[in-house]
Design a protein around this motif. Structure first.
Motif, PDB file in Angstrom:
ATOM      1  N   GLU A  85       3.842  10.666  -1.611  1.00 53.64           N
ATOM      2  CA  GLU A  85       2.725  10.665  -0.674  1.00 53.64           C
ATOM      3  C   GLU A  85       2.472   9.299  -0.051  1.00 53.64           C
ATOM      4  OE1 GLU A  85      -0.783  12.234  -2.496  1.00 53.64           O
ATOM      5  OE2 GLU A  85       0.161  14.123  -3.069  1.00 53.64           O
ATOM      6  N   GLY A  86       3.034   8.253  -0.632  1.00 58.03           N
ATOM      7  CA  GLY A  86       2.728   6.909  -0.164  1.00 58.03           C
ATOM      8  C   GLY A  86       3.903   6.204   0.467  1.00 58.03           C
ATOM      9  N   ALA A  87       3.756   4.899   0.657  1.00 56.53           N
ATOM     10  CA  ALA A  87       4.821   4.021   1.145  1.00 56.53           C
ATOM     11  C   ALA A  87       5.431   3.349  -0.077  1.00 56.53           C
ATOM     12  CB  ALA A  87       4.259   2.980   2.111  1.00 56.53           C
ATOM     13  N   GLY A 285      -2.927   5.623  -0.615  1.00 53.12           N
ATOM     14  CA  GLY A 285      -4.366   5.685  -0.419  1.00 53.12           C
ATOM     15  C   GLY A 285      -4.760   5.723   1.039  1.00 53.12           C
ATOM     16  N   PRO A 286      -6.025   5.482   1.349  1.00 54.01           N
ATOM     17  CA  PRO A 286      -6.515   5.555   2.727  1.00 54.01           C
ATOM     18  C   PRO A 286      -5.745   4.625   3.661  1.00 54.01           C
ATOM     19  CG  PRO A 286      -8.346   5.353   1.193  1.00 54.01           C
ATOM     20  CD  PRO A 286      -7.101   5.137   0.405  1.00 54.01           C
ATOM     21  N   GLY A 287      -5.279   5.167   4.777  1.00 48.43           N
ATOM     22  CA  GLY A 287      -4.570   4.375   5.763  1.00 48.43           C
ATOM     23  C   GLY A 287      -3.103   4.184   5.487  1.00 48.43           C
ATOM     24  N   VAL A 288      -2.607   4.659   4.343  1.00 45.60           N
ATOM     25  CA  VAL A 288      -1.203   4.454   3.976  1.00 45.60           C
ATOM     26  C   VAL A 288      -0.389   5.670   4.412  1.00 45.60           C
ATOM     27  CG1 VAL A 288       0.413   4.059   2.083  1.00 45.60           C
ATOM     28  CG2 VAL A 288      -1.867   3.013   2.025  1.00 45.60           C
ATOM     29  N   GLU A 289       0.680   5.424   5.155  1.00 48.64           N
ATOM     30  CA  GLU A 289       1.579   6.484   5.598  1.00 48.64           C
ATOM     31  C   GLU A 289       2.679   6.710   4.568  1.00 48.64           C
ATOM     32  OE1 GLU A 289       1.962   8.441   8.909  1.00 48.64           O
ATOM     33  OE2 GLU A 289      -0.051   8.252   8.071  1.00 48.64           O
ATOM     34  N   HIS A 290       3.194   7.920   4.517  1.00 43.91           N
ATOM     35  CA  HIS A 290       4.331   8.212   3.650  1.00 43.91           C
ATOM     36  C   HIS A 290       5.617   7.675   4.282  1.00 43.91           C
ATOM     37  CE1 HIS A 290       7.324  10.098   1.208  1.00 43.91           C
ATOM     38  NE2 HIS A 290       7.732  10.883   2.188  1.00 43.91           N
ATOM     39  N   GLY A 291       6.427   7.004   3.481  1.00 46.23           N
ATOM     40  CA  GLY A 291       7.701   6.525   3.981  1.00 46.23           C
ATOM     41  C   GLY A 291       8.356   5.552   3.036  1.00 46.23           C
TER      42      GLY A 291
END
Length: 351
Positions: A85-87, A285-291
């Protein structure tokens, strides 16, 4: 609704974040002692237009990415959730000079390399030395992510399972509002950290988990006992993530998780061995894109299986934690830091 779902609101602001210049200022006196119950100071930091986030930094001592792959998503779902779900990357690097706990954690919080002669923090020992400070090791006053958050008006806390982390409290006593040490008791430590997260509005909470490292030294890294300890660490991370998911006051928390080193055999002191220097680095978390962090950051170099020196273009390192935290909080880089000084490590698709 999970934190990832709510993150879209803050995404645009974080993607456009322009780092401000760092300003050195003396440590502030906390409103309570560093070992006390915490401070009523607001989590607000330097910039009024900064995204409304707080940071939970988690270090899983001796987390070898190979263990995550071997165990898989069913056995360690919370660690993999941060990846899915996160970077994130499972191919970050520990410090070049030493793959030991205290030197690498000092790099995490100062953004400096280890070698004093190269401007590093100089912390090369790995035991509790009652009179030691980072300043004494470096031969100069050393600032940290704790001092910068405190100088900007934010509250901080440190939770660890090893006594050697008192080095940080001695070094920055006016910048760490609460220190909790539970030697060898990860469950009690996470219980205390969870309670503190819920009841205190801190800009930065740093949590160190030692259970996997203890099992690796006792039984061998990648042994069945070590893998079970990684599962235990995953459960503890899950406790913190569940709190973030279910407590309305925690929906602004960004998690940054990394490790100090991996492990080979019953040791991790071989700084030139892949199993020791390869670590994970995850942001969620908030503002974090998946990648994948390397896909999102073309100025960083995926090192493959190599061990790049700390000069020139860099892989993602655990020492990037300090200035990623300052970036997330809308602050300038830690003065004297050497990694991500220009605050270019992006965890958003538009950044």
């Amino acid at each position: 609704m999970t934190v990832r779902s709510r993150a879209l609101v803050a995404l645009a602001a974080l993607a456009l974040l322009a780092p401000s210049s760092a300003t050195a200022s003396p440590d502030r006196s906390p409103e309570t002692a560093s070992t006390g119950a915490g401070s009523p100071r607001s989590a607000a930091v330097a910039r009024d237009d900064a995204p409304p986030v707080r940071v939970l930094a988690v270090s899983v001592d001796a987390l070898n990415p190979t263990a995550m792959r071997r165990l898989g998503r069913e056995a360690v779902p919370h660690l993999w959730r941060l990846v899915d779900e996160g970077a994130a990357t499972l191919n970050a690097r520990a410090q070049y000079e030493l793959t030991l706990t205290l030197p690498n954690h000092t790099s995490m919080v100062t953004g400096r390399r280890v070698a004093k002669r190269a401007g590093g923090h100089g912390v090369t020992w790995n035991t509790e030395r009652p009179r030691s400070t980072v300043h004494r090791a470096a031969g100069e006053r050393v600032r940290s992510v704790f001092t910068e958050v405190a100088a900007a008006g934010g509250s901080t806390a440190l939770f660890s399972t090893k006594a050697k982390f008192r080095t940080f409290t001695r070094s920055w006593p006016r910048a760490i509002d609460r220190t909790v040490i539970r030697v060898g008791d990860d469950d009690a430590l996470v219980g205390a950290a969870r309670a503190d997260l819920v009841t205190h509005d801190r800009a930065l909470t740093f949590v160190h988990l030692g259970v996997a490292d203890a099992a690796g030294h006792a039984h061998g890294f990648m042994s069945p006992d070590y893998l079970r300890a990684v599962e235990h660490a995953d459960d503890l991370v899950g406790t913190l993530l569940t709190a973030i998911d279910t407590e309305p006051t925690l929906d602004d928390v960004v998690v940054v998780l990394t490790a100090d080193h991996g492990g080979v055999g019953r040791d991790h002191a071989q700084a030139d061995q892949l199993g020791d220097y390869r670590i994970p680095f995850m942001v969620w978390g908030p503002g974090v894109e998946h990648g994948d962090l390397y896909d999102m950051n073309p100025t960083y170099v995926d090192p493959g299986r190599s061990r790049p020196r700390p000069v020139g273009r860099q892989p993602v390192r655990n020492s990037d934690l300090a200035n990623l935290v300052t970036t997330l909080l809308g602050m300038g880089a830690v003065p004297g830091s050497q990694f991500d000084v220009r605050q270019r490590l992006r965890v958003t698709g538009g950044g």
